[in-house]
Design a protein around this motif. Sequence first.
Motif, PDB file in Angstrom:
ATOM      1  N   GLU A   7       0.747  -1.074   0.001  1.00  9.53           N
ATOM      2  CA  GLU A   7       0.057   0.022  -0.104  1.00  9.53           C
ATOM      3  C   GLU A   7       0.938   1.268  -0.036  1.00  9.53           C
ATOM      4  O   GLU A   7       1.695   1.285   0.724  1.00  9.53           O
ATOM      5  CB  GLU A   7      -0.952  -0.016   1.110  1.00  9.53           C
ATOM      6  CG  GLU A   7      -1.940  -1.097   1.318  1.00  9.53           C
ATOM      7  CD  GLU A   7      -3.043  -0.929   0.138  1.00  9.53           C
ATOM      8  OE1 GLU A   7      -3.026  -0.094  -0.402  1.00  9.53           O
ATOM      9  OE2 GLU A   7      -3.710  -1.993  -0.103  1.00  9.53           O
ATOM     10  N   ARG A   8       0.498   2.370  -0.740  1.00 11.57           N
ATOM     11  CA  ARG A   8       1.078   3.430  -0.876  1.00 11.57           C
ATOM     12  C   ARG A   8      -0.068   4.662  -1.215  1.00 11.57           C
ATOM     13  O   ARG A   8      -1.243   4.282  -1.446  1.00 11.57           O
ATOM     14  CB  ARG A   8       1.985   3.770  -2.046  1.00 11.57           C
ATOM     15  CG  ARG A   8       3.263   2.905  -1.996  1.00 11.57           C
ATOM     16  CD  ARG A   8       4.273   2.934  -3.024  1.00 11.57           C
ATOM     17  NE  ARG A   8       5.448   2.135  -3.149  1.00 11.57           N
ATOM     18  CZ  ARG A   8       5.522   0.980  -3.678  1.00 11.57           C
ATOM     19  NH1 ARG A   8       4.344   0.679  -4.132  1.00 11.57           N
ATOM     20  NH2 ARG A   8       6.492   0.359  -3.734  1.00 11.57           N
ATOM     21  N   PRO A   9       0.278   5.870  -0.879  1.00 18.35           N
ATOM     22  CA  PRO A   9      -0.925   6.683  -0.974  1.00 18.35           C
ATOM     23  C   PRO A   9      -1.117   6.835  -2.401  1.00 18.35           C
ATOM     24  O   PRO A   9      -0.621   6.648  -3.083  1.00 18.35           O
ATOM     25  CB  PRO A   9      -0.246   8.040  -0.711  1.00 18.35           C
ATOM     26  CG  PRO A   9       0.869   7.839   0.293  1.00 18.35           C
ATOM     27  CD  PRO A   9       1.303   6.554  -0.162  1.00 18.35           C
ATOM     28  N   LEU A  10      -2.742   6.914  -2.625  1.00 14.92           N
ATOM     29  CA  LEU A  10      -3.500   6.833  -3.990  1.00 14.92           C
ATOM     30  C   LEU A  10      -3.387   8.351  -4.306  1.00 14.92           C
ATOM     31  O   LEU A  10      -4.100   9.144  -3.749  1.00 14.92           O
ATOM     32  CB  LEU A  10      -4.702   6.584  -3.887  1.00 14.92           C
ATOM     33  CG  LEU A  10      -5.793   6.125  -5.029  1.00 14.92           C
ATOM     34  CD1 LEU A  10      -4.892   5.368  -5.943  1.00 14.92           C
ATOM     35  CD2 LEU A  10      -7.069   5.834  -4.815  1.00 14.92           C
ATOM     36  N   SER A  11      -2.875   8.679  -5.630  1.00 18.26           N
ATOM     37  CA  SER A  11      -2.929   9.962  -6.365  1.00 18.26           C
ATOM     38  C   SER A  11      -4.405  10.164  -6.723  1.00 18.26           C
ATOM     39  O   SER A  11      -5.337   9.328  -6.970  1.00 18.26           O
ATOM     40  CB  SER A  11      -2.110   9.961  -7.487  1.00 18.26           C
ATOM     41  OG  SER A  11      -2.674   9.161  -8.510  1.00 18.26           O
ATOM     42  N   GLN A  12      -4.804  11.488  -6.749  1.00 19.76           N
ATOM     43  CA  GLN A  12      -6.134  11.920  -7.096  1.00 19.76           C
ATOM     44  C   GLN A  12      -6.367  11.470  -8.615  1.00 19.76           C
ATOM     45  O   GLN A  12      -7.625  10.953  -8.794  1.00 19.76           O
ATOM     46  CB  GLN A  12      -6.353  13.592  -7.025  1.00 19.76           C
ATOM     47  CG  GLN A  12      -7.715  13.875  -7.367  1.00 19.76           C
ATOM     48  CD  GLN A  12      -7.747  15.448  -7.203  1.00 19.76           C
ATOM     49  OE1 GLN A  12      -6.728  16.215  -6.878  1.00 19.76           O
ATOM     50  NE2 GLN A  12      -9.047  15.987  -7.569  1.00 19.76           N
ATOM     51  N   GLU A  13      -5.416  11.601  -9.288  1.00 14.71           N
ATOM     52  CA  GLU A  13      -5.765  10.991 -10.770  1.00 14.71           C
ATOM     53  C   GLU A  13      -5.915   9.568 -10.873  1.00 14.71           C
ATOM     54  O   GLU A  13      -6.987   9.091 -11.727  1.00 14.71           O
ATOM     55  CB  GLU A  13      -4.487  11.300 -11.797  1.00 14.71           C
ATOM     56  CG  GLU A  13      -4.665  11.011 -13.197  1.00 14.71           C
ATOM     57  CD  GLU A  13      -3.330  11.078 -13.788  1.00 14.71           C
ATOM     58  OE1 GLU A  13      -3.355  10.557 -15.056  1.00 14.71           O
ATOM     59  OE2 GLU A  13      -2.321  11.494 -13.335  1.00 14.71           O
ATOM     60  N   GLY A  64      -1.306   1.087  -3.784  1.00 17.06           N
ATOM     61  CA  GLY A  64      -0.277   0.340  -4.152  1.00 17.06           C
ATOM     62  C   GLY A  64      -0.734  -0.870  -4.929  1.00 17.06           C
ATOM     63  O   GLY A  64      -1.693  -0.812  -5.508  1.00 17.06           O
ATOM     64  N   LEU A  65       0.225  -1.738  -4.893  1.00 19.87           N
ATOM     65  CA  LEU A  65      -0.072  -3.038  -5.526  1.00 19.87           C
ATOM     66  C   LEU A  65      -0.702  -4.067  -4.694  1.00 19.87           C
ATOM     67  O   LEU A  65       0.066  -4.439  -3.575  1.00 19.87           O
ATOM     68  CB  LEU A  65       1.234  -3.639  -6.411  1.00 19.87           C
ATOM     69  CG  LEU A  65       1.079  -4.891  -7.008  1.00 19.87           C
ATOM     70  CD1 LEU A  65       0.069  -4.780  -8.288  1.00 19.87           C
ATOM     71  CD2 LEU A  65       2.354  -5.282  -7.710  1.00 19.87           C
ATOM     72  N   GLY A  87       6.698   1.242 -17.643  1.00 23.67           N
ATOM     73  CA  GLY A  87       7.074   2.639 -17.065  1.00 23.67           C
ATOM     74  C   GLY A  87       6.101   3.231 -16.314  1.00 23.67           C
ATOM     75  O   GLY A  87       6.058   4.515 -16.384  1.00 23.67           O
ATOM     76  N   ILE A  88       5.301   2.405 -15.702  1.00 20.48           N
ATOM     77  CA  ILE A  88       4.082   2.839 -14.717  1.00 20.48           C
ATOM     78  C   ILE A  88       4.451   2.454 -13.321  1.00 20.48           C
ATOM     79  O   ILE A  88       5.295   1.713 -12.821  1.00 20.48           O
ATOM     80  CB  ILE A  88       2.934   2.511 -15.195  1.00 20.48           C
ATOM     81  CG1 ILE A  88       2.505   1.045 -15.094  1.00 20.48           C
ATOM     82  CG2 ILE A  88       2.561   2.867 -16.689  1.00 20.48           C
ATOM     83  CD1 ILE A  88       1.342   0.393 -15.524  1.00 20.48           C
ATOM     84  N   ALA A  89       3.671   3.202 -12.068  1.00 22.74           N
ATOM     85  CA  ALA A  89       3.890   2.771 -10.806  1.00 22.74           C
ATOM     86  C   ALA A  89       3.139   1.406 -10.718  1.00 22.74           C
ATOM     87  O   ALA A  89       3.359   0.759  -9.694  1.00 22.74           O
ATOM     88  CB  ALA A  89       3.275   3.768 -10.076  1.00 22.74           C
ATOM     89  N   GLY A  90       2.191   1.075 -11.243  1.00 20.21           N
ATOM     90  CA  GLY A  90       1.616  -0.317 -11.161  1.00 20.21           C
ATOM     91  C   GLY A  90       0.873  -0.132  -9.989  1.00 20.21           C
ATOM     92  O   GLY A  90       0.595  -1.317  -9.273  1.00 20.21           O
ATOM     93  N   HIS A  91       0.063   0.965  -9.640  1.00 22.26           N
ATOM     94  CA  HIS A  91      -0.748   1.009  -8.491  1.00 22.26           C
ATOM     95  C   HIS A  91      -2.237   0.405  -8.939  1.00 22.26           C
ATOM     96  O   HIS A  91      -2.966   1.007  -9.471  1.00 22.26           O
ATOM     97  CB  HIS A  91      -0.853   2.368  -7.978  1.00 22.26           C
ATOM     98  CG  HIS A  91       0.323   2.820  -7.293  1.00 22.26           C
ATOM     99  ND1 HIS A  91       0.293   4.204  -6.757  1.00 22.26           N
ATOM    100  CD2 HIS A  91       1.454   2.424  -6.986  1.00 22.26           C
ATOM    101  CE1 HIS A  91       1.407   4.632  -6.340  1.00 22.26           C
ATOM    102  NE2 HIS A  91       2.330   3.251  -6.534  1.00 22.26           N
ATOM    103  N   ALA A  92      -2.556  -0.746  -8.430  1.00 21.63           N
ATOM    104  CA  ALA A  92      -3.692  -1.521  -8.742  1.00 21.63           C
ATOM    105  C   ALA A  92      -4.074  -2.413  -7.735  1.00 21.63           C
ATOM    106  O   ALA A  92      -3.110  -3.103  -7.063  1.00 21.63           O
ATOM    107  CB  ALA A  92      -3.589  -1.976 -10.323  1.00 21.63           C
ATOM    108  N   ALA A  93      -5.421  -2.695  -7.435  1.00 19.46           N
ATOM    109  CA  ALA A  93      -5.759  -4.021  -6.776  1.00 19.46           C
ATOM    110  C   ALA A  93      -6.381  -4.797  -7.934  1.00 19.46           C
ATOM    111  O   ALA A  93      -7.333  -4.526  -8.804  1.00 19.46           O
ATOM    112  CB  ALA A  93      -6.989  -3.582  -5.898  1.00 19.46           C
ATOM    113  N   LEU A  94      -5.701  -6.022  -8.190  1.00 23.87           N
ATOM    114  CA  LEU A  94      -6.023  -7.086  -8.875  1.00 23.87           C
ATOM    115  C   LEU A  94      -6.686  -8.209  -8.317  1.00 23.87           C
ATOM    116  O   LEU A  94      -6.142  -8.774  -7.163  1.00 23.87           O
ATOM    117  CB  LEU A  94      -4.621  -7.547  -9.577  1.00 23.87           C
ATOM    118  CG  LEU A  94      -3.961  -6.655 -10.484  1.00 23.87           C
ATOM    119  CD1 LEU A  94      -2.489  -7.364 -10.716  1.00 23.87           C
ATOM    120  CD2 LEU A  94      -4.570  -6.695 -11.708  1.00 23.87           C
TER     121      LEU A  94
END
Length: 328
Positions: A7-13, A64-65, A87-94
Amino acid sequence: MDRIADERPLSQEAATRGAVRVHAPARLHFGFLDLHGGLGRRFGSIGLAVDAPSIDLTARPAAGLRVDGLEAGRARGYAEAAARHLGIAGHAALQVDQAIPAHAGFGSGTQLALSVAAALAALDGRPFSPDAFADALDRGNRSGVGLAAFTQGGLIVDGGRDASNGPPPLIARLAYPEAWRVLLILDEGMTGVHGTREVEAFRDLPRFPEAQAAEICRIVLMQVLPSVATAEPEGFGAGITTIQRLIGDHFAPHQGGRYASPAVAEALAAIAARGVAGYGQSSWGPTGFALLASEAEAQALKADLERPGSLRFVIARGRNSGASVTRL
């Protein structure tokens, strides 16, 4: 249910992006065209995308991932590799709700890797090239059937690898007749040769006879492909069975016989005794298959073969389209 989180902070975008669903088919690998390699290309494969088993996963924005569901460990590794590649952060819940059995002859690793990468790319609004990602992961290092199953579906023939070690080129793709069925024979009590054992097998086996490679290529070009194009199931089945015999006997020292699973081998012998033209083992197995001309034939054979034991029988269709990526 497995769960792996970071987990990491989630950006507004990121928080405003919608969810993505990916559905991807399994593939059957019917055999190699040219293990001899004397013409400069080695391997070459023929195979088929099938609608079952399949992968079904969703991806949603997250801090985060996080990976939940089936095959979470493998999916997590592929997600990290995909994020680096894109080249992305990969912040997603799979969430992996359906998975293809691993090391069973279905090409599960390639399909899961491509499905995860496609989901992350769509979630981030990035273009995604399955070919480039598969090459980066060295998926399809011998066969291009899994990649083509993901992108196009259908009956697939690839041209093998040359000295450059680039991805095998797709040289033929035909729609599989809609009426035809595949009876899958799953031995869920074992896995096929994979990993280090697979590498050692290709290293240690004697060179494949040139005459047999030529015979397989002739069968594919002059029997198997024309039979699919004209919807002639007997010729198709007979051609695949001959290829299976030649390839299976070559790999027998490393898989314990023409077929990896004794229980599947027994079922295939019963299928042959019933006069079915097309049958064999997908890749290193242990999954076997029988090729049938209709749903009715597949249902009748399934009912005839089913009995208490280690085998499970599943009727599948050829899938004439690749994976789907849908925004939810």
